[in-house]
Design a protein around this motif. Structure first.
Motif, PDB file in Angstrom:
ATOM      1  N   THR A   1       0.867  -1.166   0.000  1.00 27.43           N
ATOM      2  CA  THR A   1       0.000   0.000   0.000  1.00 27.43           C
ATOM      3  C   THR A   1       0.909   1.223   0.000  1.00 27.43           C
ATOM      4  N   VAL A   2       0.471   2.288  -0.642  1.00 29.04           N
ATOM      5  CA  VAL A   2       1.276   3.504  -0.738  1.00 29.04           C
ATOM      6  C   VAL A   2       0.413   4.686  -0.322  1.00 29.04           C
ATOM      7  N   THR A   3       0.981   5.547   0.496  1.00 28.06           N
ATOM      8  CA  THR A   3       0.316   6.765   0.930  1.00 28.06           C
ATOM      9  C   THR A   3       1.100   7.950   0.377  1.00 28.06           C
ATOM     10  N   TYR A   4       0.406   8.853  -0.304  1.00 26.94           N
ATOM     11  CA  TYR A   4       1.052  10.017  -0.888  1.00 26.94           C
ATOM     12  C   TYR A   4       0.715  11.253  -0.069  1.00 26.94           C
ATOM     13  N   GLY A   5       1.729  12.046   0.235  1.00 27.04           N
ATOM     14  CA  GLY A   5       1.544  13.300   0.946  1.00 27.04           C
ATOM     15  C   GLY A   5       2.134  14.443   0.143  1.00 27.04           C
ATOM     16  N   SER A   6       1.999  15.639   0.647  1.00 24.36           N
ATOM     17  CA  SER A   6       2.485  16.808  -0.081  1.00 24.36           C
ATOM     18  C   SER A   6       4.008  16.902  -0.113  1.00 24.36           C
ATOM     19  N   HIS A   7       4.696  16.131   0.720  1.00 26.74           N
ATOM     20  CA  HIS A   7       6.164  16.171   0.744  1.00 26.74           C
ATOM     21  C   HIS A   7       6.803  14.825   0.416  1.00 26.74           C
TER      22      HIS A   7
ATOM     23  N   CYS B   1       6.104  10.296  -0.157  1.00 25.56           N
ATOM     24  CA  CYS B   1       5.191   9.166   0.023  1.00 25.56           C
ATOM     25  C   CYS B   1       5.781   8.127   0.963  1.00 25.56           C
ATOM     26  N   ALA B   2       4.909   7.234   1.399  1.00 27.50           N
ATOM     27  CA  ALA B   2       5.290   6.119   2.261  1.00 27.50           C
ATOM     28  C   ALA B   2       4.733   4.860   1.625  1.00 27.50           C
ATOM     29  N   ALA B   3       5.608   3.881   1.391  1.00 27.33           N
ATOM     30  CA  ALA B   3       5.191   2.598   0.823  1.00 27.33           C
ATOM     31  C   ALA B   3       5.350   1.532   1.898  1.00 27.33           C
ATOM     32  N   PHE B   4       4.334   0.691   2.022  1.00 24.06           N
ATOM     33  CA  PHE B   4       4.304  -0.361   3.037  1.00 24.06           C
ATOM     34  C   PHE B   4       4.146  -1.687   2.317  1.00 24.06           C
ATOM     35  N   TYR B   5       5.081  -2.600   2.542  1.00 21.07           N
ATOM     36  CA  TYR B   5       5.094  -3.891   1.868  1.00 21.07           C
ATOM     37  C   TYR B   5       4.953  -5.009   2.887  1.00 21.07           C
ATOM     38  N   ALA B   6       4.077  -5.962   2.598  1.00 24.04           N
ATOM     39  CA  ALA B   6       3.957  -7.144   3.445  1.00 24.04           C
ATOM     40  C   ALA B   6       5.189  -8.015   3.219  1.00 24.04           C
ATOM     41  N   VAL B   7       5.779  -8.479   4.313  1.00 21.97           N
ATOM     42  CA  VAL B   7       6.891  -9.431   4.259  1.00 21.97           C
ATOM     43  C   VAL B   7       6.342 -10.723   4.852  1.00 21.97           C
ATOM     44  N   GLY B   8       5.766 -11.551   3.986  1.00 19.56           N
ATOM     45  CA  GLY B   8       5.067 -12.730   4.461  1.00 19.56           C
ATOM     46  C   GLY B   8       3.882 -12.315   5.316  1.00 19.56           C
ATOM     47  N   ASP B   9       3.554 -13.164   6.302  1.00 16.61           N
ATOM     48  CA  ASP B   9       2.445 -12.861   7.208  1.00 16.61           C
ATOM     49  C   ASP B   9       2.917 -12.265   8.525  1.00 16.61           C
ATOM     50  N   THR B  10       4.224 -12.175   8.713  1.00 17.38           N
ATOM     51  CA  THR B  10       4.734 -11.831  10.042  1.00 17.38           C
ATOM     52  C   THR B  10       5.455 -10.501  10.143  1.00 17.38           C
ATOM     53  N   ALA B  11       5.705  -9.847   9.022  1.00 16.62           N
ATOM     54  CA  ALA B  11       6.494  -8.613   9.083  1.00 16.62           C
ATOM     55  C   ALA B  11       6.111  -7.676   7.950  1.00 16.62           C
ATOM     56  N   LEU B  12       6.723  -6.498   7.952  1.00 15.88           N
ATOM     57  CA  LEU B  12       6.487  -5.510   6.919  1.00 15.88           C
ATOM     58  C   LEU B  12       7.724  -4.671   6.710  1.00 15.88           C
ATOM     59  N   LEU B  13       7.824  -4.122   5.515  1.00 15.96           N
ATOM     60  CA  LEU B  13       8.889  -3.205   5.147  1.00 15.96           C
ATOM     61  C   LEU B  13       8.252  -1.857   4.885  1.00 15.96           C
ATOM     62  N   VAL B  14       8.826  -0.810   5.482  1.00 19.28           N
ATOM     63  CA  VAL B  14       8.356   0.554   5.272  1.00 19.28           C
ATOM     64  C   VAL B  14       9.436   1.306   4.511  1.00 19.28           C
ATOM     65  N   VAL B  15       9.033   1.999   3.451  1.00 20.39           N
ATOM     66  CA  VAL B  15       9.959   2.822   2.683  1.00 20.39           C
ATOM     67  C   VAL B  15       9.354   4.215   2.581  1.00 20.39           C
ATOM     68  N   LEU B  16      10.078   5.214   3.091  1.00 21.33           N
ATOM     69  CA  LEU B  16       9.640   6.600   2.975  1.00 21.33           C
ATOM     70  C   LEU B  16      10.485   7.269   1.899  1.00 21.33           C
TER      71      LEU B  16
ATOM     72  N   ASP C   1      11.098   7.574  -7.311  1.00 19.41           N
ATOM     73  CA  ASP C   1      10.498   6.855  -8.437  1.00 19.41           C
ATOM     74  C   ASP C   1       9.756   5.640  -7.873  1.00 19.41           C
ATOM     75  N   VAL C   2       8.466   5.791  -7.639  1.00 17.89           N
ATOM     76  CA  VAL C   2       7.664   4.740  -7.008  1.00 17.89           C
ATOM     77  C   VAL C   2       7.557   3.514  -7.910  1.00 17.89           C
ATOM     78  N   ASP C   3       7.473   3.714  -9.220  1.00 19.42           N
ATOM     79  CA  ASP C   3       7.417   2.566 -10.125  1.00 19.42           C
ATOM     80  C   ASP C   3       8.697   1.741 -10.018  1.00 19.42           C
ATOM     81  N   ARG C   4       9.843   2.403 -10.000  1.00 15.77           N
ATOM     82  CA  ARG C   4      11.111   1.681  -9.838  1.00 15.77           C
ATOM     83  C   ARG C   4      11.150   0.998  -8.475  1.00 15.77           C
ATOM     84  N   LEU C   5      10.685   1.672  -7.446  1.00 16.75           N
ATOM     85  CA  LEU C   5      10.654   1.084  -6.108  1.00 16.75           C
ATOM     86  C   LEU C   5       9.878  -0.229  -6.128  1.00 16.75           C
TER      87      LEU C   5
END
Length: 162
Positions: A72-78, A80-95, A101-105
């Motif tokens: 899931t990705v949240t876009y703000g005025s400054h 974005c924040a992308a949140f990725y599921a890492v299996g069922d037990t964890a997550l990766l956050v990328v600000l 370049d969100v497509d490259r990300l």
């Protein structure tokens, strides 16, 4: 858990995608595992909020028949924040900043998530499995501070619907 390998994955993701400002890995229950964040960001709070948001997104995807949530990705005025599921037990956050370049990300993140999941469950990650050298930043890039030694219960399945 191999903290050096986890730190390397986080750093190399940052090096592969221009505009990434911060990264973190958290357990699905919101406990911080590792972070590379600016001093203006509280990593424990980021982990907790990210887990809550990803949990809601997972429930929404399930309730609407959209299948397993990948990101899931949240876009703000400054930026974005992308949140990725890492299996069922964890997550990766990328600000990222406005120029990330969100497509490259999205393109480069899946192999990173697979390797992070292997690290978290204690499987060895093959040497050289990280990013190809042509995608790395110049030598001398910063290191990633790993903030948590272990997270009790990390490998337990998350409750249904989370």
């Amino acid at each position: 858990m191999d903290h050096k390998a986890l730190a390397l994955e986080m750093r190399e993701l940052r090096e592969q995608v221009a505009g990434i400002t911060d990264t973190a890995v958290a357990a699905a229950d919101g406990l911080l595992i590792a972070a590379d964040t600016a001093v203006t960001i509280e990593p424990e709070g980021l982990a907790a909020l990210s887990a809550a948001g990803l949990g809601l997104a997972r429930r929404t995807a399930q309730a609407t028949g959209r299948g397993t949530l990948r990101r899931t990705v949240t876009y703000g005025s400054h930026g974005c924040a992308a949140f990725y599921a890492v299996g069922d037990t964890a997550l990766l956050v990328v600000l990222g900043d406005e120029g990330m370049d969100v497509d490259r990300l999205h393109r480069v993140t899946q192999p990173v998530i697979d390797r992070i999941e292997s690290i978290l469950v204690g499987k060895s990650v093959p040497a050289g499995a990280a990013a190809a050298p042509e995608h790395r930043a110049p030598a001398g890039a910063g290191t990633v501070p790993v903030l948590a030694e272990a997270v009790p219960g990390l490998l337990q399945k998350a409750p249904k619907g989370v």
